[in-house]
Design an enzyme around this catalytic site. Sequence first.
Site, mmCIF file in Angstrom:
data_model
loop_
_atom_site.group_PDB
_atom_site.id
_atom_site.type_symbol
_atom_site.label_atom_id
_atom_site.label_comp_id
_atom_site.label_asym_id
_atom_site.label_seq_id
_atom_site.Cartn_x
_atom_site.Cartn_y
_atom_site.Cartn_z
ATOM 1 N N THR A 175 27.396 25.706 32.615
ATOM 2 C CA THR A 175 26.521 26.677 33.284
ATOM 3 C C THR A 175 25.177 26.701 32.575
ATOM 4 O O THR A 175 25.103 26.911 31.359
ATOM 5 C CB THR A 175 27.185 28.066 33.291
ATOM 6 O OG1 THR A 175 28.385 27.959 34.066
ATOM 7 C CG2 THR A 175 26.283 29.124 33.904
ATOM 8 N N LYS A 191 25.939 23.635 36.541
ATOM 9 C CA LYS A 191 25.998 24.752 37.488
ATOM 10 C C LYS A 191 24.816 25.690 37.267
ATOM 11 O O LYS A 191 24.634 26.189 36.146
ATOM 12 C CB LYS A 191 27.308 25.527 37.294
ATOM 13 C CG LYS A 191 27.409 26.800 38.109
ATOM 14 C CD LYS A 191 28.766 27.451 37.957
ATOM 15 C CE LYS A 191 28.856 28.720 38.775
ATOM 16 N NZ LYS A 191 28.170 29.855 38.144
ATOM 17 N N HIS A 214 23.838 32.097 40.629
ATOM 18 C CA HIS A 214 24.814 32.917 39.900
ATOM 19 C C HIS A 214 25.135 34.199 40.678
ATOM 20 O O HIS A 214 25.377 35.257 40.108
ATOM 21 C CB HIS A 214 24.270 33.254 38.507
ATOM 22 C CG HIS A 214 25.295 33.336 37.417
ATOM 23 N ND1 HIS A 214 25.428 32.385 36.439
ATOM 24 C CD2 HIS A 214 26.251 34.274 37.139
ATOM 25 C CE1 HIS A 214 26.402 32.742 35.596
ATOM 26 N NE2 HIS A 214 26.918 33.883 36.014
ATOM 27 N N TYR A 251 30.316 27.792 28.872
ATOM 28 C CA TYR A 251 29.075 28.393 28.386
ATOM 29 C C TYR A 251 28.795 27.751 27.037
ATOM 30 O O TYR A 251 29.699 27.669 26.189
ATOM 31 C CB TYR A 251 29.212 29.911 28.215
ATOM 32 C CG TYR A 251 29.043 30.702 29.491
ATOM 33 C CD1 TYR A 251 27.918 30.524 30.298
ATOM 34 C CD2 TYR A 251 29.986 31.648 29.889
ATOM 35 C CE1 TYR A 251 27.753 31.257 31.459
ATOM 36 C CE2 TYR A 251 29.829 32.383 31.051
ATOM 37 C CZ TYR A 251 28.704 32.184 31.828
ATOM 38 O OH TYR A 251 28.542 32.909 32.978
ATOM 39 N N SER A 260 36.812 30.123 33.799
ATOM 40 C CA SER A 260 35.603 30.524 33.076
ATOM 41 C C SER A 260 35.833 30.456 31.568
ATOM 42 O O SER A 260 36.943 30.732 31.086
ATOM 43 C CB SER A 260 35.230 31.960 33.455
ATOM 44 O OG SER A 260 34.293 32.493 32.542
HETATM 45 C C1 LIG Z 1 32.015 39.213 38.221
HETATM 46 C C2 LIG Z 1 31.437 37.825 38.122
HETATM 47 C C3 LIG Z 1 31.649 37.086 36.970
HETATM 48 C C4 LIG Z 1 31.147 35.785 36.863
HETATM 49 N N1 LIG Z 1 31.429 35.053 35.738
HETATM 50 C C5 LIG Z 1 30.943 33.790 35.648
HETATM 51 C C6 LIG Z 1 31.268 32.979 34.519
HETATM 52 O O1 LIG Z 1 32.008 33.392 33.634
HETATM 53 N N2 LIG Z 1 30.724 31.740 34.460
HETATM 54 C C7 LIG Z 1 29.894 31.240 35.437
HETATM 55 O O2 LIG Z 1 29.419 30.119 35.343
HETATM 56 N N3 LIG Z 1 29.610 31.986 36.538
HETATM 57 C C8 LIG Z 1 30.113 33.225 36.666
HETATM 58 N N4 LIG Z 1 29.836 33.967 37.786
HETATM 59 C C9 LIG Z 1 29.043 33.359 38.885
HETATM 60 C C10 LIG Z 1 29.966 32.665 39.885
HETATM 61 O O3 LIG Z 1 30.508 31.487 39.342
HETATM 62 C C11 LIG Z 1 29.187 32.278 41.168
HETATM 63 O O4 LIG Z 1 28.032 31.544 40.826
HETATM 64 C C12 LIG Z 1 28.805 33.505 41.996
HETATM 65 O O5 LIG Z 1 29.876 34.409 42.041
HETATM 66 C C13 LIG Z 1 28.408 33.095 43.409
HETATM 67 O O6 LIG Z 1 27.998 34.184 44.162
HETATM 68 P P1 LIG Z 1 28.951 34.905 45.268
HETATM 69 O O7 LIG Z 1 30.192 35.286 44.567
HETATM 70 O O8 LIG Z 1 28.164 36.092 45.711
HETATM 71 O O9 LIG Z 1 29.170 33.924 46.381
HETATM 72 C C14 LIG Z 1 30.362 35.249 37.922
HETATM 73 C C15 LIG Z 1 30.163 36.005 39.078
HETATM 74 C C16 LIG Z 1 30.697 37.264 39.198
HETATM 75 C C17 LIG Z 1 30.492 38.020 40.487
#
Ligand SMILES: Cc1cc2nc3c(=O)[nH]c(=O)nc-3n(C[C@H](O)[C@H](O)[C@H](O)COP(=O)(O)O)c2cc1C
Length: 366
Positions: free
Chosen positions: A160, A237, A261, A134, A112
């Site tokens: 993203t 994404k 997300h 990002y 990330s």
């Molecule tokens: C705590 C947390 C932090 C996340 N941070 C990012 C991030 O920094 N960048 C990003 O593109 N998506 C981020 N996401 C989204 C994840 O990449 C992903 O789309 C999401 O976790 C999918 O859902 P699931 O974990 O319920 O299967 C984050 C998700 C969570 C739960």
Amino acid sequence: VSNPGGDALHCLDDIERAAFAVLPPEVRDFFAGGSGGESTVAANRAAFDSVYVIPRVLRDVSAGTTTSALLGRPVSMPIATAPIAFQKLLHEDGELAVARAAKVAGIPYTVSTMSSVRLEEISAIGGSTWFQLYWMREPKRSLELVRRAEAAGCTAILLTVDLPWMGRRLRDVRNQFALPEHVVPANLDHGNGTAAHNTGSGGSAVATHAGQAISAALTWSDVDTLRSASRLPLVLKGILAPEDAERAVDHGVDAIVVSNHGGRQLDGAVPSIAVLEAICQAVGGRCEILLDSGVRSGVDVLKALALGASGVLLGRPLMWGLAVDGEDGVRRVLDLLAADLRDALGLAGCASVAEARELRTFTSTF
Ligand SMILES: Cc1cc2nc3c(=O)[nH]c(=O)nc-3n(C[C@H](O)[C@H](O)[C@H](O)COP(=O)(O)O)c2cc1C
């Protein structure tokens, strides 16, 4: 690995329960929570449960395999880790533990922009490393991050596109969630995320920090800028509309991730699995299609394949493994998922991922 109650861990939900038993409530809430009333978080699971696979029979599955390819490179199974911010909140090894486990499992690890270990340190582990970008308020900062990712040997850029700012995650607002001193946005040199540590902000300090760093002005012309700035495969994404998927193809992207997300952005956004088939039809094979948001078992992976995805990103379950037992806990999650996917493929009459993508499905209304 066993949970504090002594029960063995046999599926990803067992590991989630074990993590909930050991995590401080505000950290659990940051990882588990979604935006608003969390209706999309719940719908992600309901939508997966409403999809049924129509298995095939009398096909030799004795030598079945989960191996496949993602973005043109071989993988042991059609899964990559989802980019997740601030993994040191869960374990002192943070991202390094997850990336090591991904390497052992033979799948890509996605760093990330908001990782709590520098991207160079993570890619030095030597597995296949993707970088999630990002778009920064200052575009030159975005391109600097891309240059660093390229120099460090990352093999894909995931931009993203569903986060102009952070969705209102009410759990974090109520907890006034802020990062502890030892957890920093390690890739961002400017100020090292002072705002993210501000406990007196009256809301989510992490959201305030994200708002300061990330641009809400991102458009398709920035996608073009990025496309011409790097030769690495480019992945968007956070696509949910078939029109946006087609547009992504027109702008020359290599892949998209159909994603809401994990229910953390628009509360009320459609579950990604519910729009996957329509998006695959619109794209017609012109780019690769990945999916995340709600994947919790091998059968969920099978469903995504059957509906046309070439693979999935695994998110929260990896974090629960990390919380329970660091790298070993993450390895446990990935071992369970690999065994589960082998089982699902074989029981569906498929000897390969390619055969799974030919399966029919039945969807009940949820
Ligand atoms: C705590 C947390 C932090 C996340 N941070 C990012 C991030 O920094 N960048 C990003 O593109 N998506 C981020 N996401 C989204 C994840 O990449 C992903 O789309 C999401 O976790 C999918 O859902 P699931 O974990 O319920 O299967 C984050 C998700 C969570 C739960």
